[in-house]
Motif scaffolding. Structure first.
Motif, PDB file in Angstrom:
ATOM      1  N   THR A  13       0.817  -1.220   0.000  1.00 33.30           N
ATOM      2  CA  THR A  13       0.000   0.000   0.000  1.00 33.30           C
ATOM      3  C   THR A  13       0.851   1.271   0.000  1.00 33.30           C
ATOM      4  O   THR A  13       0.662   2.141  -0.858  1.00 33.30           O
ATOM      5  CB  THR A  13      -0.977  -0.010   1.190  1.00 33.30           C
ATOM      6  OG1 THR A  13      -1.843  -1.144   1.056  1.00 33.30           O
ATOM      7  CG2 THR A  13      -1.814   1.258   1.220  1.00 33.30           C
ATOM      8  N   PRO A  14       1.803   1.456   0.943  1.00 32.14           N
ATOM      9  CA  PRO A  14       2.631   2.664   0.859  1.00 32.14           C
ATOM     10  C   PRO A  14       3.515   2.697  -0.384  1.00 32.14           C
ATOM     11  O   PRO A  14       3.836   3.777  -0.887  1.00 32.14           O
ATOM     12  CB  PRO A  14       3.470   2.620   2.147  1.00 32.14           C
ATOM     13  CG  PRO A  14       3.426   1.210   2.608  1.00 32.14           C
ATOM     14  CD  PRO A  14       2.112   0.675   2.168  1.00 32.14           C
ATOM     15  N   ASN A  15       3.904   1.522  -0.907  1.00 33.71           N
ATOM     16  CA  ASN A  15       4.647   1.507  -2.162  1.00 33.71           C
ATOM     17  C   ASN A  15       3.774   1.996  -3.318  1.00 33.71           C
ATOM     18  O   ASN A  15       4.233   2.735  -4.191  1.00 33.71           O
ATOM     19  CB  ASN A  15       5.148   0.091  -2.467  1.00 33.71           C
ATOM     20  CG  ASN A  15       6.447  -0.240  -1.743  1.00 33.71           C
ATOM     21  OD1 ASN A  15       7.045   0.612  -1.101  1.00 33.71           O
ATOM     22  ND2 ASN A  15       6.873  -1.486  -1.855  1.00 33.71           N
ATOM     23  N   TYR A  16       2.529   1.602  -3.319  1.00 33.04           N
ATOM     24  CA  TYR A  16       1.588   2.001  -4.369  1.00 33.04           C
ATOM     25  C   TYR A  16       1.385   3.516  -4.371  1.00 33.04           C
ATOM     26  O   TYR A  16       1.435   4.171  -5.405  1.00 33.04           O
ATOM     27  CB  TYR A  16       0.262   1.278  -4.160  1.00 33.04           C
ATOM     28  CG  TYR A  16      -0.794   1.570  -5.193  1.00 33.04           C
ATOM     29  CD1 TYR A  16      -0.886   0.806  -6.360  1.00 33.04           C
ATOM     30  CD2 TYR A  16      -1.711   2.598  -5.012  1.00 33.04           C
ATOM     31  CE1 TYR A  16      -1.861   1.069  -7.314  1.00 33.04           C
ATOM     32  CE2 TYR A  16      -2.690   2.874  -5.953  1.00 33.04           C
ATOM     33  CZ  TYR A  16      -2.758   2.106  -7.102  1.00 33.04           C
ATOM     34  OH  TYR A  16      -3.727   2.372  -8.047  1.00 33.04           O
ATOM     35  N   TYR A  17       1.154   4.060  -3.181  1.00 34.70           N
ATOM     36  CA  TYR A  17       0.892   5.500  -3.067  1.00 34.70           C
ATOM     37  C   TYR A  17       2.166   6.323  -2.873  1.00 34.70           C
ATOM     38  O   TYR A  17       2.095   7.556  -2.832  1.00 34.70           O
ATOM     39  CB  TYR A  17      -0.061   5.771  -1.899  1.00 34.70           C
ATOM     40  CG  TYR A  17      -1.461   5.272  -2.153  1.00 34.70           C
ATOM     41  CD1 TYR A  17      -2.273   5.888  -3.101  1.00 34.70           C
ATOM     42  CD2 TYR A  17      -1.965   4.173  -1.457  1.00 34.70           C
ATOM     43  CE1 TYR A  17      -3.565   5.426  -3.343  1.00 34.70           C
ATOM     44  CE2 TYR A  17      -3.246   3.709  -1.693  1.00 34.70           C
ATOM     45  CZ  TYR A  17      -4.052   4.337  -2.636  1.00 34.70           C
ATOM     46  OH  TYR A  17      -5.328   3.888  -2.865  1.00 34.70           O
ATOM     47  N   GLU A  18       3.313   5.655  -2.738  1.00 32.38           N
ATOM     48  CA  GLU A  18       4.592   6.323  -2.491  1.00 32.38           C
ATOM     49  C   GLU A  18       4.515   7.229  -1.263  1.00 32.38           C
ATOM     50  O   GLU A  18       5.137   8.302  -1.213  1.00 32.38           O
ATOM     51  CB  GLU A  18       5.037   7.109  -3.719  1.00 32.38           C
ATOM     52  CG  GLU A  18       5.262   6.223  -4.936  1.00 32.38           C
ATOM     53  CD  GLU A  18       5.774   6.991  -6.141  1.00 32.38           C
ATOM     54  OE1 GLU A  18       6.769   7.730  -5.993  1.00 32.38           O
ATOM     55  OE2 GLU A  18       5.165   6.848  -7.226  1.00 32.38           O
ATOM     56  N   ARG A  25       1.116  -2.563 -11.781  1.00 34.37           N
ATOM     57  CA  ARG A  25       1.219  -2.237 -13.200  1.00 34.37           C
ATOM     58  C   ARG A  25       1.128  -0.724 -13.432  1.00 34.37           C
ATOM     59  O   ARG A  25       0.225  -0.053 -12.942  1.00 34.37           O
ATOM     60  CB  ARG A  25       0.132  -2.965 -13.989  1.00 34.37           C
ATOM     61  CG  ARG A  25       0.281  -2.865 -15.495  1.00 34.37           C
ATOM     62  CD  ARG A  25      -0.655  -3.815 -16.207  1.00 34.37           C
ATOM     63  NE  ARG A  25      -0.332  -5.209 -15.915  1.00 34.37           N
ATOM     64  CZ  ARG A  25      -1.184  -6.089 -15.430  1.00 34.37           C
ATOM     65  NH1 ARG A  25      -2.433  -5.719 -15.149  1.00 34.37           N
ATOM     66  NH2 ARG A  25      -0.807  -7.343 -15.215  1.00 34.37           N
ATOM     67  N   GLU A  26       2.103  -0.215 -14.172  1.00 30.58           N
ATOM     68  CA  GLU A  26       2.196   1.201 -14.546  1.00 30.58           C
ATOM     69  C   GLU A  26       2.382   2.128 -13.347  1.00 30.58           C
ATOM     70  O   GLU A  26       2.155   3.336 -13.446  1.00 30.58           O
ATOM     71  CB  GLU A  26       0.974   1.631 -15.370  1.00 30.58           C
ATOM     72  CG  GLU A  26       0.848   0.869 -16.678  1.00 30.58           C
ATOM     73  CD  GLU A  26      -0.334   1.315 -17.510  1.00 30.58           C
ATOM     74  OE1 GLU A  26      -1.067   2.224 -17.062  1.00 30.58           O
ATOM     75  OE2 GLU A  26      -0.530   0.748 -18.594  1.00 30.58           O
ATOM     76  N   ARG A  27       2.802   1.558 -12.229  1.00 23.63           N
ATOM     77  CA  ARG A  27       3.182   2.380 -11.076  1.00 23.63           C
ATOM     78  C   ARG A  27       4.703   2.299 -10.916  1.00 23.63           C
ATOM     79  O   ARG A  27       5.355   1.376 -11.442  1.00 23.63           O
ATOM     80  CB  ARG A  27       2.512   1.872  -9.788  1.00 23.63           C
ATOM     81  CG  ARG A  27       1.019   1.660  -9.865  1.00 23.63           C
ATOM     82  CD  ARG A  27       0.240   2.938  -9.888  1.00 23.63           C
ATOM     83  NE  ARG A  27       0.393   3.712  -8.649  1.00 23.63           N
ATOM     84  CZ  ARG A  27      -0.362   4.767  -8.367  1.00 23.63           C
ATOM     85  NH1 ARG A  27      -1.306   5.179  -9.224  1.00 23.63           N
ATOM     86  NH2 ARG A  27      -0.177   5.437  -7.239  1.00 23.63           N
ATOM     87  N   SER A  28       5.261   3.227 -10.154  1.00 20.10           N
ATOM     88  CA  SER A  28       6.713   3.198  -9.964  1.00 20.10           C
ATOM     89  C   SER A  28       7.158   1.949  -9.222  1.00 20.10           C
ATOM     90  O   SER A  28       8.310   1.519  -9.344  1.00 20.10           O
ATOM     91  CB  SER A  28       7.172   4.449  -9.214  1.00 20.10           C
ATOM     92  OG  SER A  28       6.555   4.533  -7.942  1.00 20.10           O
ATOM     93  N   MET A  29       6.248   1.324  -8.460  1.00 20.07           N
ATOM     94  CA  MET A  29       6.609   0.115  -7.729  1.00 20.07           C
ATOM     95  C   MET A  29       6.764  -1.100  -8.641  1.00 20.07           C
ATOM     96  O   MET A  29       7.285  -2.128  -8.212  1.00 20.07           O
ATOM     97  CB  MET A  29       5.573  -0.191  -6.644  1.00 20.07           C
ATOM     98  CG  MET A  29       4.206  -0.572  -7.165  1.00 20.07           C
ATOM     99  SD  MET A  29       2.998  -0.933  -5.863  1.00 20.07           S
ATOM    100  CE  MET A  29       3.521  -2.554  -5.299  1.00 20.07           C
TER     101      MET A  29
END
Length: 373
Positions: free
Chosen positions: A311-316, A347-351
């Motif tokens: 979750t924090p990786n997704y939202y940075e 997908r298509e996120r920086s993570m």
């Protein structure tokens, strides 16, 4: 092998957490004004307290003689006295050690500070006592502070996995080799601090300074007591047998909780940040694993940890995403298919470039390097 940052060199220079630091401060500065003195026994430092300015100081759980306490209060210092008859120190300035939590193990695990603290927790939790609730909160905040001081500057890799992984199994040996290799690669290993995969990874870090034969012999010793059930005493005693035979083990971190009181902490983590509040423990472990998190096969708890970290990786929300490595393709794609969901989420996120699925434990160190750990 990762060297732990020196405690005294990194903590706030207004905090005093050992008697040695107290003596050095009084000698060098000649004042305690504005300092925070935390859980230091000052009963033999009456002369220093009577002769030193303590204006604006705060004494948290420090034992001192009555005339000294009266003097520092007269200076305007704030004094939070020790709480008698507690099996733990709510104001502690340092993390626990295995020797501390397992004191009196020879008399049976039920006599140890770890077990007595859990019993206190169960009693006061059911009583709804506001004082007990406050003491638990103060304790957990003190532990978080000590943990932050310890990991500052370290490359921490969290190793997550189930508590059911038995000593003597191939999976346990593999998790131990993983902890050893991560430590030898310069990472600080951090786990949930309990049995199973957590203990195995801490054991591996402990074995890192020794030759490979040491780990093989240690695994044989531990296999004689494969689980903490039915006897925590026998299980823990086997661990201390290993520590006694090889006393200069490498350092790692365990972050367990009294919330799961049926799970004892393992004796191979040199530094134990044990919490009452499981939510603080879970978030604290993942947030401090700044060089990445490795997820070994586990059940509900490990699945939860995967997505707690995602979750924090997704939202940075913690900045740049941290690496995530899932181990055992069959487990994470068929038995508990967390990987397909994680990959879709990324997908298509920086993570997306920070997640990996590997089949073998020996692939983990290279995967972490590839992902930027």
């Amino acid at each position: 092998m990762q060297t732990m940052p020196a405690h005294a060199a990194n903590h706030n220079d207004r905090e005093i957490e050992t008697l040695q630091e107290f003596d050095a401060t009084v000698s060098a500065r000649g004042t305690l004004s504005g300092y925070r003195i935390q859980a230091v026994d000052l009963t033999d430092r009456t002369r220093e307290l009577l002769g030193t300015d303590t204006t604006g100081a705060i004494f948290l759980g420090c034992r001192m003689r009555e005339n000294a306490a009266a003097k520092v209060r007269a200076d305007g210092a704030m004094v939070f006295p020790p709480v008698p008859e507690l099996p733990f120190d709510p104001y502690r300035g340092l993390l626990y050690t295995p020797d501390e939590l397992f004191t009196d193990l020879a008399k049976g695990y039920d006599r140890t500070p770890d077990a007595l603290t859990y019993a206190w927790f169960q009693q006061t939790k059911s009583d709804g006592d506001i004082l007990a609730s406050m003491l638990r909160s103060v304790h957990d905040d003190s532990v978080s502070d000590a943990l932050d001081e310890l990991v500052r500057g370290a490359r921490v890799v969290g190793v997550m996995g189930g508590h059911a992984m038995a000593r003597g199994s191939d999976a346990y040996a593999g998790a131990a080799r993983l902890g050893r290799e991560l430590s030898r690669e310069g990472f600080t290993v951090a786990t949930g601090g309990g049995p199973g995969a957590m203990e195995a990874a801490n054991l591996g870090a402990y074995a890192a300074p020794y030759g490979d034969e040491m780990l093989a012999e240690a695994l044989d010793i531990l296999a004689k007591e494969p689980s903490y059930t039915p006897s925590v005493t026998a299980w823990a005693t086997a661990a201390f047998e290993v520590r006694t035979r090889w006393p200069r083990g490498g350092g790692s971190i365990g972050i367990p909780t009294w919330f799961y009181g049926h799970e004892p902490p393992n004796a191979f983590a040199a530094h134990i940040a044990k919490y009452f509040a499981n939510a603080l423990r879970e978030d604290g472990l993942l947030a401090r694993s700044t060089a990445g998190v490795v997820f070994l096969p586990g059940a509900a708890g490990t699945v939860q940890e995967i997505f707690d970290n995602a979750t924090p990786n997704y939202y940075e929300s913690r900045g740049e995403p941290t690496p995530m490595v899932l181990v055992n393709k069959e487990h994470w794609t068929e038995r508990l298919p967390a990987w397909p969901l994680l990959r879709s989420l990324a997908r298509e996120r920086s993570m997306e470039s920070r997640i990996a699925l590997v089949d073998r434990i020996d692939e983990v160190p290279e995967a972490l390097k590839r992902l930027g750990g």
